[in-house]
Scaffold this active site. Structure first.
Site, PDB file in Angstrom:
ATOM      1  N   ASP A  88      17.639  73.089  56.025  1.00  0.00           N
ATOM      2  CA  ASP A  88      18.389  74.180  56.662  1.00  0.00           C
ATOM      3  C   ASP A  88      18.029  74.300  58.139  1.00  0.00           C
ATOM      4  O   ASP A  88      18.910  74.404  58.999  1.00  0.00           O
ATOM      5  CB  ASP A  88      18.093  75.505  55.953  1.00  0.00           C
ATOM      6  CG  ASP A  88      18.568  75.530  54.516  1.00  0.00           C
ATOM      7  OD1 ASP A  88      19.548  74.829  54.208  1.00  0.00           O
ATOM      8  OD2 ASP A  88      17.960  76.248  53.707  1.00  0.00           O
TER       9      ASP A  88
ATOM     10  N   GLU B 288      25.428  75.368  45.081  1.00  0.00           N
ATOM     11  CA  GLU B 288      25.438  76.045  46.374  1.00  0.00           C
ATOM     12  C   GLU B 288      26.840  76.005  46.993  1.00  0.00           C
ATOM     13  O   GLU B 288      27.597  75.066  46.782  1.00  0.00           O
ATOM     14  CB  GLU B 288      24.462  75.381  47.359  1.00  0.00           C
ATOM     15  CG  GLU B 288      23.032  75.829  47.231  1.00  0.00           C
ATOM     16  CD  GLU B 288      22.179  75.400  48.425  1.00  0.00           C
ATOM     17  OE1 GLU B 288      22.761  75.047  49.469  1.00  0.00           O
ATOM     18  OE2 GLU B 288      20.951  75.433  48.298  1.00  0.00           O
TER      19      GLU B 288
ATOM     20  N   HIS C 159      21.681  80.399  48.203  1.00  0.00           N
ATOM     21  CA  HIS C 159      20.499  79.891  47.518  1.00  0.00           C
ATOM     22  C   HIS C 159      20.403  80.570  46.158  1.00  0.00           C
ATOM     23  O   HIS C 159      20.667  81.773  46.061  1.00  0.00           O
ATOM     24  CB  HIS C 159      19.224  80.198  48.311  1.00  0.00           C
ATOM     25  CG  HIS C 159      18.888  79.194  49.354  1.00  0.00           C
ATOM     26  ND1 HIS C 159      17.663  79.152  49.985  1.00  0.00           N
ATOM     27  CD2 HIS C 159      19.611  78.184  49.906  1.00  0.00           C
ATOM     28  CE1 HIS C 159      17.645  78.174  50.867  1.00  0.00           C
ATOM     29  NE2 HIS C 159      18.823  77.574  50.851  1.00  0.00           N
TER      30      HIS C 159
ATOM     31  N   HIS D 233      25.246  79.797  53.857  1.00  0.00           N
ATOM     32  CA  HIS D 233      25.207  79.100  52.579  1.00  0.00           C
ATOM     33  C   HIS D 233      24.427  79.934  51.581  1.00  0.00           C
ATOM     34  O   HIS D 233      23.790  80.928  51.936  1.00  0.00           O
ATOM     35  CB  HIS D 233      24.611  77.685  52.713  1.00  0.00           C
ATOM     36  CG  HIS D 233      23.167  77.637  53.064  1.00  0.00           C
ATOM     37  ND1 HIS D 233      22.690  77.863  54.343  1.00  0.00           N
ATOM     38  CD2 HIS D 233      22.064  77.366  52.316  1.00  0.00           C
ATOM     39  CE1 HIS D 233      21.380  77.734  54.367  1.00  0.00           C
ATOM     40  NE2 HIS D 233      20.963  77.446  53.140  1.00  0.00           N
TER      41      HIS D 233
END
Length: 205
Positions: free
Chosen positions: A159, A84, A148, A146
């Site tokens: 999150d 990630e 995934h 971010h």
């Protein structure tokens, strides 16, 4: 709802108004990522009084925009393989209850795995400070991004808790935080106002 920005139309941007602010610190997934505190300027104290945390903003009354260059940059970090990536978003207010996502930081990674990322607060704050100066004090910290490793990303409990923690501990210019999760086919974009998360579809400008 999932938002696909992989084939998008063009829109005419609305005229931006000046919104002078001070750079603000933040953290991401861990409590220790928000150690460094910056003393707010007097104009920020006025803003914080105006946007008191006790007066929750109604997201339904808000409009959101995202610059096309931000979308293209986010797409470049799609996690088809590897770990990630994560970073911060800066933006500005372009009218009454209208907020524009203007810039995305490069990855600000302290540690990461395929399904997790700890953001480096020092790197993130340097980006926010530099962007604040480049924008002549008009752009400020407005959210997090971010990746995934999934087609249609869904926020995890980590999150959600990260954004909640940032909202209640960081010195925010506006009483909301955006979260963008970049999937392999779609984006998940939501806003937190201190009480709930609401998915939104920003207008592309």
């Amino acid at each position: 709802n999932y938002v696909s920005f992989y084939n998008v139309p063009h829109y005419r941007p609305i005229i931006r108004t000046t919104f002078r602010v001070k750079m603000l610190p933040m953290g991401r997934k861990y409590r220790n990522s928000n150690k460094e505190k910056h003393q707010p300027a007097s104009n920020i104290r006025i803003l914080k009084k105006r946007f008191a945390r006790t007066s929750c903003i109604n997201i339904a009354d808000c409009h959101f925009e995202i610059k096309e260059e931000v979308i293209e940059t986010l797409k470049s970090y799609v996690q088809h393989e590897g770990n990630e990536m994560c970073g911060v978003l800066t933006g500005t207010q372009v009218g009454k209850n209208c907020y524009r996502i203007c810039k995305i930081s490069p990855p600000c990674v302290k540690a990461h795995t395929r399904c997790g990322c700890e953001r480096d607060a020092t790197i993130a704050n340097k980006f926010i400070e530099a962007d604040y100066e480049r924008s002549e004090h008009t752009r400020f910290y407005i959210g997090e991004w971010h990746t995934h490793p999934e087609d249609k990303p869904k926020p995890s409990a980590v999150d959600y808790n990260s954004i909640k923690n940032n909202y209640h501990t960081a010195l925010l210019v506006v009483p909301l935080l955006l979260m963008i999760i970049v999937g392999t086919q779609t984006f998940h974009i939501c806003v937190y106002n201190g009480k709930k998360f609401v998915e939104v579809v920003p207008k592309i400008v």
